[in-house]
Write an enzyme that holds these catalytic residues in place. Structure first.
Site, PDB file in Angstrom:
ATOM      1  N   LYS A 152     -18.107   9.427 -11.879  1.00 44.88           N
ATOM      2  CA  LYS A 152     -16.510   9.436 -11.219  1.00 44.88           C
ATOM      3  C   LYS A 152     -16.845   9.189  -9.726  1.00 44.88           C
ATOM      4  O   LYS A 152     -17.631   9.480  -9.004  1.00 44.88           O
ATOM      5  CB  LYS A 152     -16.043  10.714 -11.342  1.00 44.88           C
ATOM      6  CG  LYS A 152     -14.729  11.081 -11.152  1.00 44.88           C
ATOM      7  CD  LYS A 152     -14.343  12.395 -11.425  1.00 44.88           C
ATOM      8  CE  LYS A 152     -12.733  12.647 -10.876  1.00 44.88           C
ATOM      9  NZ  LYS A 152     -11.962  13.966 -11.213  1.00 44.88           N
ATOM     10  N   SER A 187      -7.593  14.261 -13.611  1.00 44.92           N
ATOM     11  CA  SER A 187      -7.909  13.022 -12.777  1.00 44.92           C
ATOM     12  C   SER A 187      -9.165  12.037 -13.292  1.00 44.92           C
ATOM     13  O   SER A 187      -9.429  11.184 -12.922  1.00 44.92           O
ATOM     14  CB  SER A 187      -8.213  13.234 -11.281  1.00 44.92           C
ATOM     15  OG  SER A 187      -9.182  14.449 -11.287  1.00 44.92           O
ATOM     16  N   SER A 240      -8.836  18.487 -14.542  1.00 46.46           N
ATOM     17  CA  SER A 240      -9.142  17.407 -14.682  1.00 46.46           C
ATOM     18  C   SER A 240     -10.422  16.847 -15.628  1.00 46.46           C
ATOM     19  O   SER A 240     -10.749  15.787 -15.447  1.00 46.46           O
ATOM     20  CB  SER A 240      -9.369  16.948 -13.126  1.00 46.46           C
ATOM     21  OG  SER A 240      -8.194  16.894 -12.625  1.00 46.46           O
TER      22      SER A 240
END
Length: 493
Positions: A79, A159, A183
């Site tokens: 990420k 997210s 998330s």
């Protein structure tokens, strides 16, 4: 090549160990898959071809010498919130344009030390603020899943949307992700993958771009429960560079799989039956209850009375911490700089151009609730509510409940560019209704796919555990997975 990318981490690990495949072959298969699919899915914001190949080559050499690490040769996506030395790290924000850190985050350093291979950086909501991966400066990620008979694009959740989409589309063997209010768990539920948010302090936050420091926690997104357990073992560690890191030995999470849940007490919170919840979510929840019951678990009704205050309290605490954390981005030392007539103007112009709409909204909310006239009315009160939420869980666990089963999300994945949600941020925030309590209380939570809805889209269930008892979650999630099966999207990209 697609048969190589179809391997789970556990399967690939065994084949690499048996020298049936090489790390270089596996990595090349993933790089080819990314090159073919990324224009359609937009899961990666940077692909590290050369670095991946050299890491795979080094893995092959270690395997040949009999020095393989726990994740030797396994290709992972990272990420874009984790610092990766010399590699694009921008939290998918314009304000960090061109930033390449000179150090490695603890989580990624742990993974590389165990022999994992970095494929690249994954798309996400800007600064991890969002539930749909639509706030990224690099454009939205598309969910690899589509409704039956439809070509409409769906969101992958957020997210960590890039992480979840890449895992579901077989563009990496597994991925790192972070969870501040859901998330990891919400995108996992939207994409038919498994995501675990560990107990606060179990995984180091050092080198991870901060959103809300008292809520943020890193964890893995993987194709199945076993893979999530394997990744979690490597990611977790004591880290003296993170003052919230906890000095507890890291268990062998994989060993918990297959253990019986006979006699385990599973709590079902009545407050999670919210108004307007779709029938298929309720049905799925009942199915999950039955799976655990059939495996010998004891099901008990429980109450978490302050659940209804969790979302408003979260959307005070998280923006407050974000407004403080994001004050450091000013265009002086790194990232974007927009010239101004003096230094104050330069700050203003840089932040105006560098931050997206949702990030600005949360900075403004956070600044407002921390201002002198409103601090007691909002921030202080939200922290008191947080304490009550934590106490609700403590009371339930004190009565002998081992884990709590809830839905992971109030719906399946929704449409990309949904106008109602775009114009009403509160409706978007409601996506976190089942997940935020876990962050507010600092507890571990896992999302596991448990079925498909009428449109053929994945739905997930969430298990919430006692602090640092992730093993129990893996154990129970594995039972649900065994009963429900695994889900893979039909390829359209």
């Amino acid at each position: 090549m697609s048969e190589l990318t179809a391997l789970t981490i556990a399967e690939a690990r065994d084949k690499l160990k048996a020298k049936a495949i090489t790390a270089t072959e596996l990595t090349d298969a993933y790089l080819s898959a990314i090159d073919a699919a990324n224009d359609a899915i937009n899961a990666y914001v940077a692909v590290t071809h050369d670095q991946a190949r050299s890491m795979a080559k080094a893995s092959d050499e270690r395997i040949a010498k009999g020095e393989a690490g726990a994740l030797e040769g396994i290709p992972l996506g990272v990420k874009d919130l984790f610092a990766t030395k010399g590699v694009h790290t921008q939290a998918c924000s314009h304000i960090l344009d061109g930033f390449k850190p000179e150090y490695e985050s603890t989580v990624t350093a742990n993974l590389w030390a165990d022999g994992a291979v970095m494929l690249g950086k994954l798309n996400m909501d800007e600064f991890a603020m969002g539930s749909s991966n639509e706030t990224s400066y690099y454009g939205p990620v598309k969910n690899p899943w589509r409704a039956k008979g439809s070509n409409a694009d769906l969101v992958p959740g957020g997210s960590s949307g890039g992480s979840a989409a890449a895992v579901a589309a077989h563009l990496c063997a597994g991925a790192t992700a972070t969870d501040t209010g859901g998330s990891i768990r919400q995108p996992a539920a939207f994409t038919g993958t498994v995501g675990i948010k560990p107990t606060y302090g179990r995984v180091s936050r050092w080198g991870t771009v901060a959103f809300a420091s008292s809520l943020d926690q890193a964890g893995p997104i993987a194709r199945d429960v076993r893979d999530a357990a394997i990744l979690m073992k490597s990611m977790a560690s004591l880290d003296l560079k993170d003052t919230t890191s906890v000095d507890l030995p890291v268990p062998d999470y994989e060993a918990a799989l297959g253990r019986s849940v006979k006699g385990m007490k599973i709590g079902i919170p009545r407050e999670y039956r919210v108004d307007g919840m779709p029938g298929e979510i309720e049905e799925l929840w009942q199915k999950g209850i039955q799976y655990l019951k059939d495996a010998g678990a004891e099901i008990v009704d429980i109450s978490l009375p302050h659940t209804k205050y969790a979302l408003p309290a979260y959307y005070i605490v998280a923006p407050a911490e974000a407004s403080s954390n994001l004050a450091r981005y000013d265009g002086v030392r790194y990232g974007l700089r927009v010239p101004g007539k003096d230094i104050a103007d330069m700050y203003e112009q840089t932040r105006a151009a560098g931050f997206g709409k949702e990030v600005k909204r949360r900075i403004m909310i956070g600044t407002y609730v921390l201002s002198a006239g409103y601090y007691d009315a909002y921030y202080l009160r939200a922290q008191k509510v947080r304490t009550l939420i934590k106490k609700d869980f403590e009371d339930v666990f004190a009565k002998g409940v081992d884990a709590i089963l809830t839905p992971a999300t109030p719906s399946a994945a929704f449409s990309l560019a949904d106008e109602v949600l775009a114009n009403d941020p509160v409706k978007m925030y409601l996506n976190d209704i089942f997940t935020v309590t876990v962050n507010m209380a600092g507890l571990p939570g896992i999302a596991v796919p448990a079925g498909l809805n009428g449109q053929g889209l994945p739905l997930g269930l969430q298990l919430i555990g006692r602090p640092f008892e992730e093993e129990t979650l893996f154990q129970a999630a594995h039972v649900i997975e065994q009963a429900a099966g695994r889900f893979t999207p039909a390829k359209w990209w």
